[in-house]
Motif scaffolding. Sequence first.
Motif, mmCIF file in Angstrom:
data_model
loop_
_atom_site.group_PDB
_atom_site.id
_atom_site.type_symbol
_atom_site.label_atom_id
_atom_site.label_comp_id
_atom_site.label_asym_id
_atom_site.label_seq_id
_atom_site.Cartn_x
_atom_site.Cartn_y
_atom_site.Cartn_z
ATOM 1 N N PHE A 90 0.789 -5.360 -0.946
ATOM 2 C CA PHE A 90 0.014 -5.150 0.285
ATOM 3 C C PHE A 90 -0.209 -6.480 0.996
ATOM 4 N N LEU A 114 -7.097 0.501 -2.657
ATOM 5 C CA LEU A 114 -5.756 1.066 -2.806
ATOM 6 C C LEU A 114 -5.778 2.100 -3.919
ATOM 7 N N ASN A 163 -1.468 4.400 -1.520
ATOM 8 C CA ASN A 163 -0.140 3.796 -1.549
ATOM 9 C C ASN A 163 0.822 4.820 -2.135
ATOM 10 N N ASP A 167 2.301 2.937 2.892
ATOM 11 C CA ASP A 167 3.272 2.356 1.971
ATOM 12 C C ASP A 167 3.070 0.846 2.010
ATOM 13 N N ALA A 168 2.632 0.269 0.908
ATOM 14 C CA ALA A 168 2.300 -1.155 0.872
ATOM 15 C C ALA A 168 3.498 -2.050 1.135
#
Length: 217
Positions: free
Chosen positions: A54, A134, A162, A191-192
């Motif tokens: 991230f 997350l 994520n 989506d990291a």
Amino acid sequence: MVFAVSDPAAGAPPSYAEALGDEPVQPWQYDRSRAPVAVKVLVAGGFGVGKTTFVSSVSEITPLRTEAVMTQASVPVDDLSGTPDKSTTTVAMDFGRITLDDDLVLYVYGTPGQERFWFMWDDLVRGAIGGIVLADTRRLRDCFPALDYFESCGLPYAVAVNHFEGSHAYEPEDVREALTIGPHVPVLIMDARRRETVVESLLTLVGHALDETPDTP
């Protein structure tokens, strides 16, 4: 809101960052009469949920990482079932920076995920305006410590799911119900690895933090 980095003002001397070959500075950085607002945000969550990815995806500078190679000593305590290819782990923090518009700079700190490193959270949270939790839908229970921590210290937060390849896709409201969090807390699917979805998560958090924090005289 513009995220691209502009060319420096004509005739301005090269900056230290430019001399090192990094991103060019923005025009407002030569204007001594103004300075951007710098704010700090945290990215927390369970082990192997994607915090380092991230921070690395969004940082406009070379991110600081404090990763160490995992050894046999971690086998009894670190669950690799969801991330079998993981060979390193964050032992202190991740750090990156992103400029959002001309007058807002975010300093993004990723926290270590394992319980044995949680003592660092008290130091990392100081001065933060909010946090991103997350989550991995295959291991939702792993994000409860971060949720509880942010709730206990009154820090505004958003949940960013994520989405890993091969995992089932859930709607944000399904995740909200599973985590039993209030309707005022933003929940996003992202989506990291994709910078645009990370930027969207950070923008959502900043907006939420502004809404949750009363104006000060």
